[in-house]
Design a protein around this motif. Structure first.
Motif, PDB file in Angstrom:
ATOM      1  N   TRP A   4      51.963  40.842 100.519  1.00  0.00           N
ATOM      2  CA  TRP A   4      52.811  40.217  99.503  1.00  0.00           C
ATOM      3  C   TRP A   4      52.322  38.828  99.105  1.00  0.00           C
ATOM      4  O   TRP A   4      52.013  38.007  99.963  1.00  0.00           O
ATOM      5  N   GLU A  56      64.766  41.505  94.465  1.00  0.00           N
ATOM      6  CA  GLU A  56      64.057  42.775  94.267  1.00  0.00           C
ATOM      7  C   GLU A  56      64.730  43.920  95.018  1.00  0.00           C
ATOM      8  O   GLU A  56      64.882  45.011  94.478  1.00  0.00           O
ATOM      9  N   LEU A  97      57.386  36.705  96.097  1.00  0.00           N
ATOM     10  CA  LEU A  97      58.394  37.617  95.561  1.00  0.00           C
ATOM     11  C   LEU A  97      59.766  37.170  96.039  1.00  0.00           C
ATOM     12  O   LEU A  97      59.887  36.460  97.037  1.00  0.00           O
ATOM     13  N   THR A 144      51.131  48.899 103.343  1.00  0.00           N
ATOM     14  CA  THR A 144      50.686  47.570 102.892  1.00  0.00           C
ATOM     15  C   THR A 144      49.689  47.641 101.732  1.00  0.00           C
ATOM     16  O   THR A 144      49.371  46.608 101.148  1.00  0.00           O
ATOM     17  N   GLU A 145      49.206  48.857 101.385  1.00  0.00           N
ATOM     18  CA  GLU A 145      48.206  48.940 100.305  1.00  0.00           C
ATOM     19  C   GLU A 145      48.803  48.492  98.971  1.00  0.00           C
ATOM     20  O   GLU A 145      50.008  48.450  98.803  1.00  0.00           O
ATOM     21  N   ASN A 146      47.923  48.172  98.004  1.00  0.00           N
ATOM     22  CA  ASN A 146      48.343  47.660  96.680  1.00  0.00           C
ATOM     23  C   ASN A 146      49.339  46.499  96.800  1.00  0.00           C
ATOM     24  O   ASN A 146      50.412  46.508  96.197  1.00  0.00           O
ATOM     25  N   HIS A 147      48.929  45.503  97.579  1.00  0.00           N
ATOM     26  CA  HIS A 147      49.760  44.309  97.774  1.00  0.00           C
ATOM     27  C   HIS A 147      51.164  44.646  98.261  1.00  0.00           C
ATOM     28  O   HIS A 147      52.129  43.961  97.925  1.00  0.00           O
ATOM     29  N   GLY A 148      51.276  45.702  99.025  1.00  0.00           N
ATOM     30  CA  GLY A 148      52.556  46.044  99.635  1.00  0.00           C
ATOM     31  C   GLY A 148      53.633  46.443  98.644  1.00  0.00           C
ATOM     32  O   GLY A 148      54.828  46.319  98.933  1.00  0.00           O
ATOM     33  N   GLU A 149      53.207  46.967  97.489  1.00  0.00           N
ATOM     34  CA  GLU A 149      54.188  47.237  96.416  1.00  0.00           C
ATOM     35  C   GLU A 149      55.188  48.331  96.775  1.00  0.00           C
ATOM     36  O   GLU A 149      56.241  48.445  96.168  1.00  0.00           O
ATOM     37  N   ASN A 150      54.835  49.177  97.777  1.00  0.00           N
ATOM     38  CA  ASN A 150      55.752  50.266  98.141  1.00  0.00           C
ATOM     39  C   ASN A 150      56.779  49.887  99.211  1.00  0.00           C
ATOM     40  O   ASN A 150      57.712  50.659  99.471  1.00  0.00           O
TER      41      ASN A 150
END
Lengths: 311, 311
Positions: free
Chosen positions: A90, A98, A93, A36-42
């Protein structure tokens, strides 16, 4: 012809993934952590990588896969737009676009996790054979999913089926997690049952096995089964609220079946004995003919339902 | 290509009929009596005769008519089966099949009258431009119709949208017409508002214009507009119940718009001032963004919606 379909259920700590054949038989099931880190970008790249890896491992070609279904927390619109999924990090999106892009154009369908789990129970769980179904998850909170004519009812902004926040008590003084007062979740969730039990223990001096040991929803229903008077009173309160809430839903939706799942449902069909009296008292007669059933897929309902989105 | 469509709204005393073009412009509108004697056996033949007569009169050929839509009281299943329509005298019958046969094979679509009226308001009334709509009729009773993605939500047995019988009060001692206690209809219908007013008059000795003349929903809202304190208290009670009921519906259905019609709605937008506070207090935040609008088609909503069933 495509032989396989993937079902993905994104939770706050793990992503559950399943590979199914088109008849809905589960062939493989695994989990990956939810980063979930960095706005869940992974999160979506991790899912795409997991799917590609499984396909390579099993020598499955892209054209053999009908697509990927995915359930995520929070409102999901019909077009796949997620406006906010707080516990994933998130912001807005487009889930479908995506993930499709990450999967080289593979077809993706998405939905809210509770709604998707309802679809799973309809397909392969406690609601098999029905097309008008309300799934009720009695866990830490109370979640729900509504299926009408075999299709998820998403609502205008993807927030349909939020049955945990139906207002059922005018005189509540403790706020629900949502900020309102008197939501169904405050009485019918595991946490809610515990609250009712603690209130009963404080306001009565009756003997009860609940006075020793941890007070929990499980402890309450274990005590009910042992004939504990105070626990039975708590179960009646729980059932009065839930029966009333489900009665209201029945009058609006006119479903064929309620499928009750979540941790609290492990108490079994005894729950229905406590729900039915207030359900029958408050439900419009034309909508009373509803079956109560237990969910059977447990934590796998989400991956089943996600796979079903493609079929 | 078919140019015309008929819309029929079957009431307990009269059948309303309309001839429309395919853009939804009403070309002719008339009424025939509802002959309920002998289990209502004449109702469908009378309707068929009326349609044929109008076609002859206007020299409309069968192939110029897209079909006939019909709304009737009571639950109507998706396949056109009516199980019981008490005030028409009907037991079980297949509305679509029987009327089609009487009209020499012309296409017929049927629905519950309140649901069909909701479709009419979506098409040409207060809900134009929306596809997820809940119509609420505040008349002698409280009726409702729910539209999801542009389609009527009939429910499993045709009894969906019975929002007048949502349970909103645990402590009611007078029974609703349906036999239950504490239904929304007991407080939000014209009759319900009158009951609330009479209760207020009995339990208070406040001065009020309602102490002279007839007590009615109209009198209450006229008095509210004149600043009458007791009437304002009654309007607040009405609004608390209705706002709570609509809040529950919003949390379940997640609609874009509520369209409020029926005799009580003639009071106008002032109603919304009384509904909104409890709506906002009890509705799940993700479902609060709902428009309140007044119905605009009045008694014609049914024939509009019936015609819309064909298009």
């Amino acid at each position: 012809m495509a032989e396989y379909v993937f079902g993905v259920d994104v939770g706050g700590t793990t992503v559950k993934m399943g590979l199914f054949d088109k008849e809905g038989n589960i062939l493989e099931k695994w989990e990956i952590p939810t980063r979930t880190e960095n706005h869940g970008e992974n999160i979506l790249p991790d899912i795409a990588a997991g799917i590609k890896e499984k396909m390579a491992q099993k020598s499955i070609a892209k054209e053999d896969v009908a697509g990927v279904g995915i359930g995520t927390p929070g409102p999901v619109e019909k077009n796949g737009i997620v406006h906010k999924a707080v516990n994933l990090g998130w912001a807005e999106l487009n889930l479908k676009e995506e993930l499709t892009a990450l999967l080289d154009g593979m077809r993706v369908e998405g939905g809210n996790d509770a709604n998707v789990a309802a679809l799973g129970e309809m397909w392969k769980g406690g609601g098999q054979g029905y097309k008008n179904l309300v799934a009720v998850t009695l866990g830490t909170g109370v979640g729900g999913g509504i299926i009408i004519n075999g299709e998820i009812m998403t609502g205008a902004t993807g927030a349909g089926g939020e049955i945990g926040h139906i207002h059922v008590e005018d005189d509540e003084t403790e706020a629900c997690g949502c900020g309102n007062f008197g939501c169904l979740e405050e009485y019918a969730s595991a946490t809610g049952i515990t609250r009712l039990a603690n209130r009963a223990l404080r306001s009565s001096d009756k003997d009860s096995v609940l006075r020793t040991g941890e007070v929990s929803a499980k402890a309450v229903f274990d005590a009910v089964k042992a004939g504990d008077g105070l626990a039975i009173e708590v179960a009646k309160q729980f059932g009065d609220y839930l029966g009333k809430g489900l009665g209201i839903i029945a009058g609006i939706i006119n479903p064929e079946i309620f499928v009750i799942g979540g941790g609290v449902s492990k108490a079994g069909e005894i729950l229905f004995d406590y729900i039915r009296p207030s359900f029958e008292k408050t439900t419009f007669h034309g909508c009373q003919n509803v079956i109560f059933a237990l969910a059977t897929l447990g934590n796998d309902a989400g991956i089943y339902g996600a796979a079903r989105l493609l079929l």
